[in-house]
Scaffold this active site. Structure first.
Site, mmCIF file in Angstrom:
data_model
loop_
_atom_site.group_PDB
_atom_site.id
_atom_site.type_symbol
_atom_site.label_atom_id
_atom_site.label_comp_id
_atom_site.label_asym_id
_atom_site.label_seq_id
_atom_site.Cartn_x
_atom_site.Cartn_y
_atom_site.Cartn_z
ATOM 1 N N ASN A 38 7.886 -12.782 14.207
ATOM 2 C CA ASN A 38 8.102 -13.806 13.186
ATOM 3 C C ASN A 38 8.617 -13.098 11.939
ATOM 4 O O ASN A 38 7.862 -12.479 11.210
ATOM 5 C CB ASN A 38 6.775 -14.532 12.893
ATOM 6 C CG ASN A 38 6.882 -15.493 11.724
ATOM 7 O OD1 ASN A 38 7.987 -15.841 11.287
ATOM 8 N ND2 ASN A 38 5.740 -15.930 11.202
ATOM 9 N N LYS A 63 9.799 -14.370 9.300
ATOM 10 C CA LYS A 63 9.602 -15.145 8.063
ATOM 11 C C LYS A 63 10.922 -15.202 7.283
ATOM 12 O O LYS A 63 11.981 -15.294 7.903
ATOM 13 C CB LYS A 63 8.440 -14.552 7.259
ATOM 14 C CG LYS A 63 7.195 -14.380 8.142
ATOM 15 C CD LYS A 63 5.923 -14.135 7.409
ATOM 16 C CE LYS A 63 4.790 -14.047 8.425
ATOM 17 N NZ LYS A 63 3.484 -13.865 7.809
ATOM 18 N N HIS A 69 2.941 -22.966 11.554
ATOM 19 C CA HIS A 69 2.466 -21.691 10.998
ATOM 20 C C HIS A 69 1.639 -21.979 9.745
ATOM 21 O O HIS A 69 1.946 -22.906 8.993
ATOM 22 C CB HIS A 69 3.661 -20.791 10.673
ATOM 23 C CG HIS A 69 3.253 -19.393 10.304
ATOM 24 N ND1 HIS A 69 2.807 -19.074 9.051
ATOM 25 C CD2 HIS A 69 3.178 -18.258 11.041
ATOM 26 C CE1 HIS A 69 2.484 -17.776 9.025
ATOM 27 N NE2 HIS A 69 2.698 -17.266 10.226
ATOM 28 N N GLU A 108 1.611 -20.674 6.934
ATOM 29 C CA GLU A 108 2.391 -20.711 5.682
ATOM 30 C C GLU A 108 3.071 -22.071 5.513
ATOM 31 O O GLU A 108 3.263 -22.547 4.396
ATOM 32 C CB GLU A 108 3.411 -19.552 5.667
ATOM 33 C CG GLU A 108 2.709 -18.222 5.412
ATOM 34 C CD GLU A 108 3.407 -17.003 5.999
ATOM 35 O OE1 GLU A 108 4.594 -17.071 6.345
ATOM 36 O OE2 GLU A 108 2.722 -15.964 6.115
ATOM 37 N N GLU A 162 -4.094 -17.494 14.722
ATOM 38 C CA GLU A 162 -3.885 -16.591 13.588
ATOM 39 C C GLU A 162 -4.884 -16.916 12.487
ATOM 40 O O GLU A 162 -4.689 -17.889 11.733
ATOM 41 C CB GLU A 162 -2.467 -16.762 13.027
ATOM 42 C CG GLU A 162 -1.376 -16.449 14.011
ATOM 43 C CD GLU A 162 -0.067 -16.120 13.300
ATOM 44 O OE1 GLU A 162 0.433 -15.004 13.502
ATOM 45 O OE2 GLU A 162 0.442 -16.957 12.541
ATOM 46 N N GLY A 176 -0.886 -10.814 7.102
ATOM 47 C CA GLY A 176 -0.256 -10.047 6.029
ATOM 48 C C GLY A 176 -1.225 -9.298 5.134
ATOM 49 O O GLY A 176 -0.853 -8.804 4.072
ATOM 50 N N SER A 186 -1.887 -9.201 11.211
ATOM 51 C CA SER A 186 -1.915 -7.751 10.995
ATOM 52 C C SER A 186 -1.910 -6.933 12.291
ATOM 53 O O SER A 186 -2.534 -5.874 12.365
ATOM 54 C CB SER A 186 -3.097 -7.359 10.106
ATOM 55 O OG SER A 186 -2.960 -7.957 8.823
ATOM 56 N N GLY A 216 4.142 -10.492 12.364
ATOM 57 C CA GLY A 216 4.930 -10.695 11.149
ATOM 58 C C GLY A 216 5.460 -9.368 10.634
ATOM 59 O O GLY A 216 6.472 -8.846 11.116
ATOM 60 N N GLY A 217 4.755 -8.795 9.670
ATOM 61 C CA GLY A 217 5.197 -7.573 8.988
ATOM 62 C C GLY A 217 5.684 -6.475 9.928
ATOM 63 O O GLY A 217 6.752 -5.890 9.714
HETATM 64 P P1 PGA Z 1 1.398 -10.402 9.960
HETATM 65 O O1 PGA Z 1 1.874 -11.933 10.109
HETATM 66 O O2 PGA Z 1 1.621 -9.731 11.272
HETATM 67 O O3 PGA Z 1 2.278 -9.840 8.871
HETATM 68 O O4 PGA Z 1 -0.041 -10.430 9.584
HETATM 69 C C1 PGA Z 1 1.607 -12.653 11.279
HETATM 70 C C2 PGA Z 1 2.188 -14.048 11.153
HETATM 71 O O5 PGA Z 1 2.190 -14.630 10.054
HETATM 72 O O6 PGA Z 1 2.660 -14.608 12.151
#
Ligand code: PGA
Length: 245
Positions: A9, A11, A97, A99, A167, A173, A209, A230-231
């Protein structure tokens, strides 16, 4: 045996060129054997979806939008059409998601509409759920997950493949990964709910994470069928390392 799913992802990151070069790296690093036991999903920002479509051609990499409108087309200035993503070759779509829920006021009801739209177009939804830190501290984790699941999945086709991404919001994050015990217990809870409700074809991903150095341990937890990343999906190298875990 279910294939493990490794989903990136991105983002609101990655240009057209960066997306192309990421696909090149993944293409070079993961052999066709890898795809016998795993699936790779990429969710780019919309302006880079075409770059991934191009970069993923002649590979097993799947891709799709991070967010769609609940109608497939029409007078909705600024919105994203699932139909047009399908034209580019999308067979998956990220839905709900945290967010989106947090910053764009997406409700369970809206999420439910979008899941149904995906199903009607033969697109696999990757449906995100998870509790906030306050909800976990109040022992509401199972209640919150069950509500998000039952409302999001209200009236959907239970025979069609469904990918659930668990999640915990506090792990996204933040570098704070849920413990193995926490992951196992929520994934088992989701598995039992889904099975009890009659869903026959689903996977449960963990997100929050995930990094190359914790992926190996996390993937061995029962009921974990893969990750939403994500990251650590922004660099091809770290994403590939996670896939190879
Ligand atoms: P992250 O994000 O791996 O940066 O924690 C995961 C996500 O939002 O899908």
């Amino acid at each position: 045996v279910k294939k493990k799913i490794f989903a990136a992802n991105w983002k609101m990151n990655k240009s057209f060129k960066e997306a192309q070069s990421f696909c090149q790296s993944v293409k070079a690093a993961l052999s066709s054997d890898f795809y016998n036991s795993a699936e790779v999903f990429i969710f780019p920002q919309n302006f880079s979806l075409a770059a991934v479509a191009e970069g993923a051609s002649n590979t097993s990499i799947q891709f799709g939008p991070q967010q769609i409108h609940k109608e497939s087309k029409g007078a909705f200035t600024g919105e994203n059409s699932l139909d047009l993503a399908i034209v580019l070759g999308s067979k998956i779509c990220l839905i709900g998601h945290s967010e989106r829920r947090q910053f764009f006021a997406e409700t369970d009801e809206l999420v439910n509409h979008k899941i149904k739209l995906c199903q009607s177009q033969q697109v696999r939804p990757v449906f995100c759920i998870g509790e906030t830190l306050a909800q976990r501290e109040q022992n509401q984790t199972e209640k919150v997950c069950e509500e998000q699941l039952s409302r999001g999945l209200f009236g959907v086709d239970k025979q069609k493949n469904m990918v659930i991404a668990y999640e915990p919001v506090w792990a996204i994050g933040t570098g704070k990964v849920a413990t193995n015990e926490q992951v196992k217990s929520v994934h088992q809870f989701i598995f039992e709910k889904m099975t009890g409700w009659g869903f026959t074809d689903f996977q449960i991903l963990y997100g929050g994470s995930v990094k190359a150095d914790n992926a190996k341990e996390l993937i061995s937890i029962p009921y974990v069928d893969g990750f939403l990343i994500g990251g650590a999906s922004l660099e091809a190298e770290s994403f590939i390392n996670i896939c190879q875990a």
